[in-house]
Design a protein around this motif. Sequence first.
Motif, PDB file in Angstrom:
ATOM      1  N   UNK A 275       0.832  -1.215   0.000  1.00 42.11           N
ATOM      2  CA  UNK A 275       0.000   0.000   0.000  1.00 42.11           C
ATOM      3  C   UNK A 275       0.863   1.260   0.000  1.00 42.11           C
ATOM      4  N   UNK A 276       1.932   1.248   0.805  1.00 41.14           N
ATOM      5  CA  UNK A 276       2.762   2.449   0.961  1.00 41.14           C
ATOM      6  C   UNK A 276       3.563   2.794  -0.285  1.00 41.14           C
ATOM      7  N   UNK A 277       3.938   1.782  -1.072  1.00 37.58           N
ATOM      8  CA  UNK A 277       4.691   2.041  -2.298  1.00 37.58           C
ATOM      9  C   UNK A 277       3.949   3.036  -3.189  1.00 37.58           C
ATOM     10  N   UNK A 278       2.627   2.944  -3.182  1.00 35.57           N
ATOM     11  CA  UNK A 278       1.818   3.844  -4.013  1.00 35.57           C
ATOM     12  C   UNK A 278       1.288   5.036  -3.214  1.00 35.57           C
ATOM     13  N   UNK A 279       0.884   4.791  -1.955  1.00 35.69           N
ATOM     14  CA  UNK A 279       0.275   5.865  -1.165  1.00 35.69           C
ATOM     15  C   UNK A 279       1.257   6.984  -0.852  1.00 35.69           C
ATOM     16  N   UNK A 280       2.533   6.646  -0.610  1.00 35.02           N
ATOM     17  CA  UNK A 280       3.512   7.669  -0.222  1.00 35.02           C
ATOM     18  C   UNK A 280       3.708   8.736  -1.307  1.00 35.02           C
ATOM     19  N   UNK A 281       4.068   8.354  -2.544  1.00 37.70           N
ATOM     20  CA  UNK A 281       4.242   9.404  -3.565  1.00 37.70           C
ATOM     21  C   UNK A 281       2.942  10.079  -3.962  1.00 37.70           C
ATOM     22  N   UNK A 282       1.844   9.307  -4.010  1.00 40.43           N
ATOM     23  CA  UNK A 282       0.570   9.890  -4.446  1.00 40.43           C
ATOM     24  C   UNK A 282       0.046  10.908  -3.442  1.00 40.43           C
ATOM     25  N   UNK A 283       0.256  10.652  -2.148  1.00 38.95           N
ATOM     26  CA  UNK A 283      -0.216  11.606  -1.137  1.00 38.95           C
ATOM     27  C   UNK A 283       0.737  12.786  -0.978  1.00 38.95           C
ATOM     28  N   UNK A 284       2.034  12.561  -1.227  1.00 35.65           N
ATOM     29  CA  UNK A 284       2.960  13.705  -1.279  1.00 35.65           C
ATOM     30  C   UNK A 284       2.551  14.649  -2.405  1.00 35.65           C
ATOM     31  N   UNK A 285       1.950  14.070  -3.461  1.00 30.89           N
ATOM     32  CA  UNK A 285       1.582  14.845  -4.654  1.00 30.89           C
ATOM     33  C   UNK A 285       0.254  15.582  -4.526  1.00 30.89           C
ATOM     34  N   UNK A 286      -0.429  15.435  -3.403  1.00 33.13           N
ATOM     35  CA  UNK A 286      -1.729  16.099  -3.248  1.00 33.13           C
ATOM     36  C   UNK A 286      -1.596  17.624  -3.359  1.00 33.13           C
ATOM     37  N   UNK A 287      -0.471  18.150  -2.867  1.00 38.25           N
ATOM     38  CA  UNK A 287      -0.228  19.592  -2.908  1.00 38.25           C
ATOM     39  C   UNK A 287       1.178  19.835  -3.462  1.00 38.25           C
ATOM     40  N   UNK A 288       1.376  20.934  -4.189  1.00 38.27           N
ATOM     41  CA  UNK A 288       2.729  21.257  -4.674  1.00 38.27           C
ATOM     42  C   UNK A 288       3.668  21.494  -3.490  1.00 38.27           C
ATOM     43  N   UNK A 289       4.907  20.988  -3.575  1.00 40.17           N
ATOM     44  CA  UNK A 289       5.856  21.256  -2.492  1.00 40.17           C
ATOM     45  C   UNK A 289       6.185  22.742  -2.449  1.00 40.17           C
ATOM     46  N   UNK A 290       6.296  23.356  -3.634  1.00 40.25           N
ATOM     47  CA  UNK A 290       6.489  24.801  -3.692  1.00 40.25           C
ATOM     48  C   UNK A 290       5.103  25.431  -3.756  1.00 40.25           C
ATOM     49  N   UNK A 291       4.557  25.728  -2.590  1.00 39.11           N
ATOM     50  CA  UNK A 291       3.194  26.263  -2.510  1.00 39.11           C
ATOM     51  C   UNK A 291       3.188  27.768  -2.760  1.00 39.11           C
ATOM     52  N   UNK A 292       2.002  28.283  -2.996  1.00 47.14           N
ATOM     53  CA  UNK A 292       1.874  29.722  -3.260  1.00 47.14           C
ATOM     54  C   UNK A 292       0.721  30.305  -2.456  1.00 47.14           C
ATOM     55  N   UNK A 293       0.747  31.616  -2.310  1.00 48.11           N
ATOM     56  CA  UNK A 293      -0.289  32.314  -1.539  1.00 48.11           C
ATOM     57  C   UNK A 293      -0.339  33.762  -2.014  1.00 48.11           C
ATOM     58  N   UNK A 294      -1.534  34.303  -2.088  1.00 45.70           N
ATOM     59  CA  UNK A 294      -1.692  35.701  -2.483  1.00 45.70           C
ATOM     60  C   UNK A 294      -1.107  36.611  -1.402  1.00 45.70           C
ATOM     61  N   UNK A 295      -0.459  37.668  -1.827  1.00 47.10           N
ATOM     62  CA  UNK A 295       0.116  38.628  -0.868  1.00 47.10           C
ATOM     63  C   UNK A 295      -0.973  39.148   0.066  1.00 47.10           C
ATOM     64  N   UNK A 296      -2.181  39.313  -0.459  1.00 45.22           N
ATOM     65  CA  UNK A 296      -3.293  39.844   0.345  1.00 45.22           C
ATOM     66  C   UNK A 296      -3.697  38.915   1.487  1.00 45.22           C
ATOM     67  N   UNK A 297      -3.229  37.639   1.448  1.00 43.84           N
ATOM     68  CA  UNK A 297      -3.562  36.677   2.508  1.00 43.84           C
ATOM     69  C   UNK A 297      -2.513  36.638   3.610  1.00 43.84           C
ATOM     70  N   UNK A 298      -1.412  37.359   3.432  1.00 46.08           N
ATOM     71  CA  UNK A 298      -0.330  37.352   4.412  1.00 46.08           C
ATOM     72  C   UNK A 298      -0.611  38.307   5.571  1.00 46.08           C
ATOM     73  N   UNK A 299       0.263  38.289   6.567  1.00 52.37           N
ATOM     74  CA  UNK A 299       0.132  39.202   7.690  1.00 52.37           C
ATOM     75  C   UNK A 299       0.211  40.649   7.210  1.00 52.37           C
ATOM     76  N   UNK A 300      -0.559  41.558   7.799  1.00 55.99           N
ATOM     77  CA  UNK A 300      -0.595  42.959   7.347  1.00 55.99           C
ATOM     78  C   UNK A 300       0.776  43.624   7.260  1.00 55.99           C
ATOM     79  N   UNK A 301       1.657  43.400   8.265  1.00 53.55           N
ATOM     80  CA  UNK A 301       2.961  44.056   8.230  1.00 53.55           C
ATOM     81  C   UNK A 301       3.831  43.532   7.095  1.00 53.55           C
ATOM     82  N   UNK A 302       3.710  42.220   6.813  1.00 55.02           N
ATOM     83  CA  UNK A 302       4.475  41.648   5.705  1.00 55.02           C
ATOM     84  C   UNK A 302       3.914  42.121   4.366  1.00 55.02           C
ATOM     85  N   UNK A 303       2.594  42.232   4.282  1.00 55.74           N
ATOM     86  CA  UNK A 303       1.972  42.772   3.060  1.00 55.74           C
ATOM     87  C   UNK A 303       2.535  44.156   2.756  1.00 55.74           C
ATOM     88  N   UNK A 304       2.599  44.980   3.793  1.00 55.46           N
ATOM     89  CA  UNK A 304       3.071  46.358   3.613  1.00 55.46           C
ATOM     90  C   UNK A 304       4.537  46.373   3.168  1.00 55.46           C
TER      91      UNK A 304
END
Length: 322
Positions: A275-304
């Motif tokens: 089970x793990x031979x397939x579940x490990x890579x497939x579940x790692x692939x659920x989300x990109x390792x290099x994730x992204x986020x809109x600047x507007x979603x960050x903390x106010x001081x960091x946005x500024x």
Amino acid sequence: MSGDLSLDINIKEPRWDQSTFMGRAQHFFFVTDPRNILKSSKTLEDARVTVENYRLGVVKPGLTEDELWRAKYVYDSAFHPDTGEKMVVVGRMSAQVPMNMTITGCMLTFYRTTPAVVFWQWVNQSFNAVVNYTNRSGDAALTTNQLAAAYVSATTGAVVTALGLKSLAKRLPAVMSRFVPFFAVAAANCINIPFMRQRELKYGIPVTDENGNRLGESVTAAKSGIIQVVVSRIGMAVPAMAIPPVIMNALEKKAFMKRFPVLNAPVQVGLVGLCLVFATPLCCALFPQKSSMAVSSLEPDLQERIRQNSPHTTTVFFNKGL
């Protein structure tokens, strides 16, 4: 530059398109390949030199594109993406299948007594603590005291959770009690990962623009990354801890298994490994390792700060960890 290989290959990114699940799955099948943990120190060092030299514009004579990509994936399997340090062997994602199939198989086999539950949950959460720290996001290290406190908090919370669930299982049918280790692992992941990565939740993780220029540290990004990792880890456990119990419950009623009860553990471990031979890579692939986020979603001081220093940046990127 020496050699004929083009310098236009972007080995800072995976070989396959990371905006699609299939592209990420192909990437992680290589990164989590258990054969990578058998690579010698010399092979790992050769891969590191090949990759780092290529990034500097130096190409080894005769190097082909396929050889470059192979070196990159050997490098990625053993070196941390943010710090560049060689990761401890058992903490690498390529060790997930052999380590988890052994630990999970034993958890599913020896679940009936409290000492067995405590021991195998402790072993599992100790292993998870190593994995969670090894695959953390960011490049700031924990002090020894911080690491020790995180480990004790994570393992204690996880074991207590497992014992609580075991006591509830006494009122469940036998087949349902086999699923207690899964629910314990799922709950423990929600405890272990945030504890082992608590520094990120306190100080944030590095966020960059699309060109990799560091813009600051964000706690919001850290929370997002940790939630994604928790979901992925629970997903990894679902097939390995949900399918074998059903099969073993049926097999244990067979005359063959009653005659040779010693086969229970190895059969269980083998099923978990499959089970793990397939579940490990497939579940790692659920989300990109290099994730992204809109600047507007960050903390106010960091946005500024970003608006002042990089006014055209609308999206930031960060390593969510694994």
